[in-house]
Write a protein that holds these residues in place. Structure first.
Motif, mmCIF file in Angstrom:
data_model
loop_
_atom_site.group_PDB
_atom_site.id
_atom_site.type_symbol
_atom_site.label_atom_id
_atom_site.label_comp_id
_atom_site.label_asym_id
_atom_site.label_seq_id
_atom_site.Cartn_x
_atom_site.Cartn_y
_atom_site.Cartn_z
ATOM 1 N N ILE A 145 0.871 -1.179 0.000
ATOM 2 C CA ILE A 145 0.000 0.000 0.000
ATOM 3 C C ILE A 145 0.905 1.225 0.000
ATOM 4 O O ILE A 145 1.729 1.405 0.905
ATOM 5 C CB ILE A 145 -0.920 0.036 1.234
ATOM 6 N N TYR A 173 -2.595 4.174 -3.008
ATOM 7 C CA TYR A 173 -2.949 3.143 -3.972
ATOM 8 C C TYR A 173 -2.364 1.790 -3.582
ATOM 9 O O TYR A 173 -1.387 1.691 -2.850
ATOM 10 C CB TYR A 173 -2.514 3.536 -5.390
ATOM 11 N N TRP A 174 -3.014 0.738 -4.083
ATOM 12 C CA TRP A 174 -2.583 -0.645 -3.908
ATOM 13 C C TRP A 174 -1.561 -0.972 -4.985
ATOM 14 O O TRP A 174 -1.759 -0.662 -6.162
ATOM 15 C CB TRP A 174 -3.794 -1.565 -4.006
ATOM 16 N N GLY A 194 -5.710 3.084 -7.211
ATOM 17 C CA GLY A 194 -6.146 3.881 -6.070
ATOM 18 C C GLY A 194 -6.645 5.237 -6.528
ATOM 19 O O GLY A 194 -7.321 5.351 -7.554
#
Length: 239
Positions: A145, A173-174, A194
């Motif tokens: 993450i 964001y992932w 994300g």
């Protein structure tokens, strides 16, 4: 043949490093199992955003790398490593520190670990899982993450570095990654999913999505000058 491919890949990545014009998105390019010792290398890649506003200034790691690792209780671990990426454009605030811990695992068995990448621009805690054979070849996946604060505008570098201007991108964001690695090279495919805030204090804007695919490779060696060793050249090229 493998040495020749590695030498060509090294030259390509060196040119890519010199061409880097934006900050590096954090991508883990080391395997899940720690390799004791110190390695030097280079990394390069490309990004494919879903749209112009989805990029959020993300570029795969492009630059020189160094990593030192140790397994104080033997090859099964636990293992620890510290890595550093210096971007190709020598923009030191864009350098990324990677701290990693491997859980104990017998050789040849699946390996779990976790770590965190840290730079002036972003932080990414991550978990890693992988497996490799007795030759050191295998695969891994990383799930992270990313919390990004800001990124430099590429125009600054195109303008010779005049005026350090930052584009405020408060992004979350992932970052999933899958990769295949051998003893001296890693190929990876990563993603960014994300949202980010492209506005400024004077011009607030609605949040925009972050949707991008990043891919690339890294090469590494225990001897940073091994590529210059005449013994690695074909006989007719030696002097």
């Amino acid at each position: 043949m493998a040495d020749r491919m590695l030498a060509v890949a090294t030259q390509v990545l060196a040119l890519a490093a010199l061409a880097g014009l934006a900050s590096c998105a954090p991508v883990v390019t080391h395997p899940a199992r720690v390799r004791p010792g110190t390695e030097f290398g280079m990394a390069g890649g490309w990004s494919l955003p879903a749209c112009d506003s989805c990029r959020a200034g993300l570029v795969p790691p492009i630059g020189a790398t160094m990593r030192t690792s140790w397994t104080p209780r033997g090859p099964q671990g636990p293992g620890y490593s510290v890595g550093l990426l210096i971007p190709g454009f020598i923009f030191l605030p864009g350098s990324t520190l990677d701290l990693y811990t491997q859980m104990p695992a017998p050789p040849g068995e699946p390996v779990y670990g976790g770590g965190v990448t840290v730079s002036f621009m972003d932080v990414m805690p991550y978990l890693q899982f992988g497996r490799e054979d007795e030759r050191g070849h295998g695969w891994y996946t990383t799930q992270g993450i990313v919390l990004a604060a800001f990124r430099p505008e590429p125009e600054v570098f195109l303008n010779g570095g005049n005026g350090i201007v930052f584009e405020r991108v408060a992004a979350v964001y992932w970052s999933p990654t899958v990769a295949y690695h051998e003893a001296t090279a890693t190929l990876y495919l990563s993603g960014a999913f994300g949202s980010h805030d492209p506005g400024t204090a004077h011009e607030p804007l609605p949040r925009q999505p972050v949707i991008a695919v990043l891919f690339g490779m890294s090469v590494q060696t225990r001897n940073p000058f091994s590529f210059l060793d005449p013994a690695r050249l074909p006989p007719r090229q030696r002097r």
